[in-house]
Design a protein around this motif. Structure first.
Motif, PDB file in Angstrom:
ATOM      1  N   TYR A  63       0.845  -1.201   0.000  1.00 21.13           N
ATOM      2  CA  TYR A  63       0.000   0.000   0.000  1.00 21.13           C
ATOM      3  C   TYR A  63       0.875   1.242   0.000  1.00 21.13           C
ATOM      4  O   TYR A  63       1.676   1.439   0.919  1.00 21.13           O
ATOM      5  CB  TYR A  63      -0.938  -0.003   1.217  1.00 21.13           C
ATOM      6  CG  TYR A  63      -1.902  -1.151   1.174  1.00 21.13           C
ATOM      7  CD1 TYR A  63      -3.113  -1.030   0.492  1.00 21.13           C
ATOM      8  CD2 TYR A  63      -1.600  -2.371   1.757  1.00 21.13           C
ATOM      9  CE1 TYR A  63      -3.990  -2.104   0.408  1.00 21.13           C
ATOM     10  CE2 TYR A  63      -2.479  -3.445   1.686  1.00 21.13           C
ATOM     11  CZ  TYR A  63      -3.667  -3.292   1.003  1.00 21.13           C
ATOM     12  OH  TYR A  63      -4.539  -4.355   0.916  1.00 21.13           O
ATOM     13  N   ASP A  64       0.735   2.040  -1.034  1.00 19.28           N
ATOM     14  CA  ASP A  64       1.407   3.338  -1.078  1.00 19.28           C
ATOM     15  C   ASP A  64       0.455   4.318  -0.412  1.00 19.28           C
ATOM     16  O   ASP A  64      -0.556   4.715  -1.003  1.00 19.28           O
ATOM     17  CB  ASP A  64       1.690   3.728  -2.528  1.00 19.28           C
ATOM     18  CG  ASP A  64       2.424   5.058  -2.646  1.00 19.28           C
ATOM     19  OD1 ASP A  64       2.170   5.964  -1.814  1.00 19.28           O
ATOM     20  OD2 ASP A  64       3.230   5.195  -3.575  1.00 19.28           O
ATOM     21  N   ASP A  65       0.769   4.669   0.824  1.00 24.83           N
ATOM     22  CA  ASP A  65      -0.133   5.507   1.616  1.00 24.83           C
ATOM     23  C   ASP A  65      -0.156   6.964   1.163  1.00 24.83           C
ATOM     24  O   ASP A  65      -1.024   7.728   1.595  1.00 24.83           O
ATOM     25  CB  ASP A  65       0.244   5.415   3.105  1.00 24.83           C
ATOM     26  CG  ASP A  65      -0.075   4.048   3.684  1.00 24.83           C
ATOM     27  OD1 ASP A  65      -1.193   3.556   3.448  1.00 24.83           O
ATOM     28  OD2 ASP A  65       0.795   3.467   4.362  1.00 24.83           O
ATOM     29  N   ASN A  66       0.765   7.370   0.296  1.00 28.30           N
ATOM     30  CA  ASN A  66       0.750   8.732  -0.229  1.00 28.30           C
ATOM     31  C   ASN A  66      -0.052   8.830  -1.528  1.00 28.30           C
ATOM     32  O   ASN A  66      -0.842   9.737  -1.715  1.00 28.30           O
ATOM     33  CB  ASN A  66       2.178   9.237  -0.452  1.00 28.30           C
ATOM     34  CG  ASN A  66       2.932   9.366   0.855  1.00 28.30           C
ATOM     35  OD1 ASN A  66       2.394   9.853   1.841  1.00 28.30           O
ATOM     36  ND2 ASN A  66       4.163   8.899   0.875  1.00 28.30           N
ATOM     37  N   LYS A  67       0.167   7.856  -2.430  1.00 33.47           N
ATOM     38  CA  LYS A  67      -0.522   7.868  -3.724  1.00 33.47           C
ATOM     39  C   LYS A  67      -1.808   7.057  -3.700  1.00 33.47           C
ATOM     40  O   LYS A  67      -2.551   7.052  -4.674  1.00 33.47           O
ATOM     41  CB  LYS A  67       0.406   7.323  -4.809  1.00 33.47           C
ATOM     42  CG  LYS A  67       1.641   8.191  -5.034  1.00 33.47           C
ATOM     43  CD  LYS A  67       2.528   7.584  -6.098  1.00 33.47           C
ATOM     44  CE  LYS A  67       3.774   8.423  -6.299  1.00 33.47           C
ATOM     45  NZ  LYS A  67       4.729   7.767  -7.205  1.00 33.47           N
ATOM     46  N   HIS A  68      -2.040   6.320  -2.607  1.00 35.26           N
ATOM     47  CA  HIS A  68      -3.230   5.474  -2.437  1.00 35.26           C
ATOM     48  C   HIS A  68      -3.347   4.438  -3.559  1.00 35.26           C
ATOM     49  O   HIS A  68      -4.374   4.313  -4.203  1.00 35.26           O
ATOM     50  CB  HIS A  68      -4.495   6.323  -2.290  1.00 35.26           C
ATOM     51  CG  HIS A  68      -4.375   7.281  -1.151  1.00 35.26           C
ATOM     52  ND1 HIS A  68      -4.351   8.629  -1.327  1.00 35.26           N
ATOM     53  CD2 HIS A  68      -4.202   7.067   0.174  1.00 35.26           C
ATOM     54  CE1 HIS A  68      -4.188   9.219  -0.151  1.00 35.26           C
ATOM     55  NE2 HIS A  68      -4.099   8.287   0.776  1.00 35.26           N
ATOM     56  N   ILE A  69      -2.238   3.700  -3.723  1.00 35.88           N
ATOM     57  CA  ILE A  69      -2.197   2.619  -4.694  1.00 35.88           C
ATOM     58  C   ILE A  69      -2.022   1.302  -3.943  1.00 35.88           C
ATOM     59  O   ILE A  69      -1.089   1.147  -3.155  1.00 35.88           O
ATOM     60  CB  ILE A  69      -1.055   2.798  -5.713  1.00 35.88           C
ATOM     61  CG1 ILE A  69      -1.260   4.096  -6.507  1.00 35.88           C
ATOM     62  CG2 ILE A  69      -0.954   1.582  -6.638  1.00 35.88           C
ATOM     63  CD1 ILE A  69      -0.103   4.467  -7.410  1.00 35.88           C
ATOM     64  N   GLN A  70      -2.939   0.383  -4.184  1.00 32.84           N
ATOM     65  CA  GLN A  70      -2.849  -0.982  -3.664  1.00 32.84           C
ATOM     66  C   GLN A  70      -2.205  -1.790  -4.781  1.00 32.84           C
ATOM     67  O   GLN A  70      -2.751  -1.895  -5.884  1.00 32.84           O
ATOM     68  CB  GLN A  70      -4.250  -1.519  -3.344  1.00 32.84           C
ATOM     69  CG  GLN A  70      -4.258  -2.966  -2.926  1.00 32.84           C
ATOM     70  CD  GLN A  70      -5.662  -3.564  -2.939  1.00 32.84           C
ATOM     71  OE1 GLN A  70      -6.487  -3.215  -3.779  1.00 32.84           O
ATOM     72  NE2 GLN A  70      -5.926  -4.478  -2.027  1.00 32.84           N
ATOM     73  N   LYS A  71      -1.019  -2.367  -4.512  1.00 32.39           N
ATOM     74  CA  LYS A  71      -0.266  -3.034  -5.567  1.00 32.39           C
ATOM     75  C   LYS A  71      -0.055  -4.510  -5.237  1.00 32.39           C
ATOM     76  O   LYS A  71       0.418  -4.852  -4.158  1.00 32.39           O
ATOM     77  CB  LYS A  71       1.094  -2.352  -5.734  1.00 32.39           C
ATOM     78  CG  LYS A  71       1.925  -2.929  -6.845  1.00 32.39           C
ATOM     79  CD  LYS A  71       3.220  -2.155  -6.994  1.00 32.39           C
ATOM     80  CE  LYS A  71       4.038  -2.742  -8.135  1.00 32.39           C
ATOM     81  NZ  LYS A  71       5.333  -2.059  -8.257  1.00 32.39           N
ATOM     82  N   LEU A  72      -0.403  -5.362  -6.190  1.00 29.99           N
ATOM     83  CA  LEU A  72      -0.158  -6.790  -6.050  1.00 29.99           C
ATOM     84  C   LEU A  72       1.341  -7.039  -6.089  1.00 29.99           C
ATOM     85  O   LEU A  72       2.021  -6.611  -7.015  1.00 29.99           O
ATOM     86  CB  LEU A  72      -0.847  -7.564  -7.179  1.00 29.99           C
ATOM     87  CG  LEU A  72      -0.637  -9.078  -7.162  1.00 29.99           C
ATOM     88  CD1 LEU A  72      -1.333  -9.706  -5.949  1.00 29.99           C
ATOM     89  CD2 LEU A  72      -1.173  -9.685  -8.454  1.00 29.99           C
TER      90      LEU A  72
END
Length: 145
Positions: A63-72
């Motif tokens: 989880y990129d908590d700055n860009k709000h990207i959930q990445k597999l």
């Protein structure tokens, strides 16, 4: 004081990402190929605790908590007991938190108070992440097929 890093950790998914998983998004034959490859890579043992026996496929997300990207990041093989710890929210709803707590403590060599501290930290992260909308990045899927 920083939280202790554990081998077996809770994987609380932000509310907005619930039900976003490969198993339900992919055709059954594709998901079966991915999970079977994870089992083969694991050599028939849980990637977390090393237990032999029945395995389940677990998706690892960052989880990129700055860009709000959930990445597999990966799909790994885990035993049912480790999977119950990872998905502690569901496990608690099923009335199995006591068993999951015992497994967490055994695998991590943790005390009951360390279990509660780690769960509290996971719940705080979950609450903060659930305040945002997330974009899902499944580009890793190409390497898992």
């Amino acid at each position: 004081m920083p939280m202790k890093e554990y081998k077996l950790r809770f994987g609380l998914v932000p509310d907005g990402c619930w039900y976003t998983n490969l198993r339900s998004a992919l055709p059954k034959e594709v998901w079966d190929r991915i999970r079977r490859a994870a089992y083969a890579r694991a050599g028939g043992r849980c990637c977390i605790c090393g237990a032999a026996g029945r395995l389940e496929a677990h998706e690892i997300w960052s989880y990129d908590d700055n860009k709000h990207i959930q990445k597999l990041e990966d799909v790994i093989a885990v035993c049912p007991a480790c999977h119950e710890v990872i998905h502690i929210g569901r496990t608690s709803l099923m009335g199995r938190e006591k068993e999951a707590q015992a497994h967490f403590m055994k695998v991590n060599g943790a005390t009951q108070s360390e279990y509660h501290a780690a769960l509290g930290q996971a719940n705080r992260e979950h609450a903060e992440r659930s305040r945002h909308e997330w974009v899902t990045d499944i580009s890793k899927l190409k390497t898992l097929l």
